[in-house]
Design an enzyme around this catalytic site. Structure first.
Site, PDB file in Angstrom:
ATOM      1  N   ASP A   1      16.325  44.565 -34.060  1.00  0.00           N
ATOM      2  CA  ASP A   1      14.890  44.279 -33.946  1.00  0.00           C
ATOM      3  C   ASP A   1      14.142  44.505 -35.255  1.00  0.00           C
ATOM      4  O   ASP A   1      14.676  45.085 -36.208  1.00  0.00           O
ATOM      5  CB  ASP A   1      14.270  45.122 -32.819  1.00  0.00           C
ATOM      6  CG  ASP A   1      14.838  46.542 -32.748  1.00  0.00           C
ATOM      7  OD1 ASP A   1      15.369  47.019 -33.761  1.00  0.00           O
ATOM      8  OD2 ASP A   1      14.751  47.157 -31.684  1.00  0.00           O
TER       9      ASP A   1
ATOM     10  N   ASN B   1      11.835  55.565 -22.575  1.00  0.00           N
ATOM     11  CA  ASN B   1      11.509  54.811 -21.358  1.00  0.00           C
ATOM     12  C   ASN B   1      12.667  53.919 -20.911  1.00  0.00           C
ATOM     13  O   ASN B   1      12.499  53.040 -20.064  1.00  0.00           O
ATOM     14  CB  ASN B   1      10.244  53.968 -21.569  1.00  0.00           C
ATOM     15  CG  ASN B   1      10.411  52.925 -22.667  1.00  0.00           C
ATOM     16  OD1 ASN B   1      11.486  52.799 -23.259  1.00  0.00           O
ATOM     17  ND2 ASN B   1       9.362  52.174 -22.953  1.00  0.00           N
TER      18      ASN B   1
ATOM     19  N   HIS C   1      14.326  51.749 -22.864  1.00  0.00           N
ATOM     20  CA  HIS C   1      14.468  50.451 -23.534  1.00  0.00           C
ATOM     21  C   HIS C   1      15.729  50.400 -24.396  1.00  0.00           C
ATOM     22  O   HIS C   1      16.213  51.417 -24.878  1.00  0.00           O
ATOM     23  CB  HIS C   1      13.209  50.071 -24.329  1.00  0.00           C
ATOM     24  CG  HIS C   1      12.964  50.821 -25.598  1.00  0.00           C
ATOM     25  ND1 HIS C   1      11.702  51.020 -26.106  1.00  0.00           N
ATOM     26  CD2 HIS C   1      13.805  51.424 -26.487  1.00  0.00           C
ATOM     27  CE1 HIS C   1      11.795  51.691 -27.239  1.00  0.00           C
ATOM     28  NE2 HIS C   1      13.051  51.949 -27.490  1.00  0.00           N
TER      29      HIS C   1
ATOM     30  N   GLU D   1      11.503  46.273 -23.486  1.00  0.00           N
ATOM     31  CA  GLU D   1      10.774  47.310 -22.762  1.00  0.00           C
ATOM     32  C   GLU D   1      10.934  47.119 -21.246  1.00  0.00           C
ATOM     33  O   GLU D   1      11.269  46.007 -20.797  1.00  0.00           O
ATOM     34  CB  GLU D   1       9.283  47.231 -23.126  1.00  0.00           C
ATOM     35  CG  GLU D   1       8.979  47.425 -24.610  1.00  0.00           C
ATOM     36  CD  GLU D   1       8.986  48.898 -25.045  1.00  0.00           C
ATOM     37  OE1 GLU D   1       9.812  49.683 -24.523  1.00  0.00           O
ATOM     38  OE2 GLU D   1       8.187  49.252 -25.908  1.00  0.00           O
TER      39      GLU D   1
HETATM   40  C1  F6R Z   1      15.994  50.584 -32.792  1.00  0.00           C
HETATM   41  C2  F6R Z   1      15.887  50.252 -31.382  1.00  0.00           C
HETATM   42  C3  F6R Z   1      15.360  51.208 -30.380  1.00  0.00           C
HETATM   43  C4  F6R Z   1      15.780  52.645 -30.606  1.00  0.00           C
HETATM   44  C5  F6R Z   1      15.156  53.550 -29.543  1.00  0.00           C
HETATM   45  C6  F6R Z   1      15.501  55.004 -29.781  1.00  0.00           C
HETATM   46  O1  F6R Z   1      16.543  49.506 -33.529  1.00  0.00           O
HETATM   47  O2  F6R Z   1      16.208  49.173 -31.042  1.00  0.00           O
HETATM   48  O3  F6R Z   1      15.774  50.790 -29.098  1.00  0.00           O
HETATM   49  O4  F6R Z   1      17.167  52.732 -30.544  1.00  0.00           O
HETATM   50  O5  F6R Z   1      13.771  53.407 -29.563  1.00  0.00           O
HETATM   51  O6  F6R Z   1      14.886  55.407 -30.977  1.00  0.00           O
HETATM   52  P1  F6R Z   1      15.219  56.815 -31.632  1.00  0.00           P
HETATM   53  O7  F6R Z   1      16.647  56.760 -32.022  1.00  0.00           O
HETATM   54  O8  F6R Z   1      14.319  56.911 -32.830  1.00  0.00           O
HETATM   55  O9  F6R Z   1      14.951  57.838 -30.588  1.00  0.00           O
END
Ligand code: F6R
Length: 245
Positions: A67, A136, A138, A143
């Site tokens: 992303d 959450n 995702h 989301e």
């Molecule tokens: C990042 C991504 C997100 C993160 C998720 C966890 O490329 O796609 O899904 O993996 O938000 O983020 P952290 O590791 O910062 O807790």
């Protein structure tokens, strides 16, 4: 679904890096799907150490990132393109022409999403997809919502995700409100999926996604159906499911 219990973040990172290095050794021109955020940083650091020791060669590896924030250029220090260079690509012998990431500066969402899906297709799909998990539930920036979205899509980040990511920006107002994300279809089409999760703030998401019903309200839950899904999580992230393991 395979769950590997790790002691702590360092242990999560070493175990995940071992799985990725096996993939790179077995198929030197493999396609790695990569993630940003704090969860995979230790994994990247371990892979860099093994590269420096001469144990790994990334010369032929191709990558697709999950992303990118809409509106941030690849040189913005909070863009995911910048993150990948800082935390991984600049430290290994990968050819950055082989590293793909959505272009957050393309204002034409439809064109950018179609372009990114075509990139994934032209690579022949993903051999191993590395994921983190949002508090959450995702995956990528898919989301919680009413349906699983198949292809690359533009998402409106939830308040919870903006709050969680505000720690990386000078203020909450600076966090972009939209992102381009690889779709759930591309993620589950990867041959292997590896997720790294640590910390008590992810414990509920782990429970909802992997011990609850499969639902787009907990996007990671779709991975329960994947034939080769490995979750590497520390004790804190597994604290709400330890009686179920
Ligand atoms: C990042 C991504 C997100 C993160 C998720 C966890 O490329 O796609 O899904 O993996 O938000 O983020 P952290 O590791 O910062 O807790």
């Amino acid at each position: 679904m395979r769950i590997i219990c790790a002691k702590d973040y360092k242990d999560v990172s070493r175990k995940a890096a071992n799985i990725i290095s096996a993939q790179v050794i077995l198929k030197p021109d493999c396609v790695l799907g990569l993630a940003t955020g704090s969860s995979p940083i230790g994994t990247y650091q371990q892979l860099i150490r093994w590269y420096e020791k001469g144990d790994l060669d990334f010369a032929h590896v191709r990558t697709v990132n999950l992303d990118e924030y809409v509106g941030l250029s690849k040189d913005h220090d909070q863009s995911y393109a910048y993150f990948m260079r800082q935390n991984f690509f600049d430290h290994i012998n990968i050819d950055q022409a082989n590293c793909n990431i959505p272009n957050g500066m393309n204002p034409d969402a439809e064109a950018e999403c179609a372009r990114y899906d075509a990139v994934i297709k032209s690579l022949g799909g993903i051999d191993l997809q590395l994921l983190g998990l949002g508090p959450n539930g995702h995956i990528g920036f898919n989301e919680p919502c009413d349906e699983f979205v198949k292809g690359t899509n533009k998402v409106s980040l939830t308040k919870e995700t903006i709050d969680a990511n505000a720690r990386f920006f000078a203020s909450r107002d600076e966090v972009p409100k939209f992102a381009y994300t690889m779709g759930i279809g591309s993620i589950v089409n990867a041959q292997r999926v590896l997720m790294v999760v640590n910390g008590a703030n992810k414990a509920q998401a782990v429970r909802d996604c992997f011990f609850g019903p499969i639902s787009p309200r907990a996007p990671g839950s779709i991975l329960q159906l994947h034939p080769d899904f490995t979750l590497v999580a520390d004790e804190a992230a597994l604290s709400l499911v330890k009686d179920l393991l």
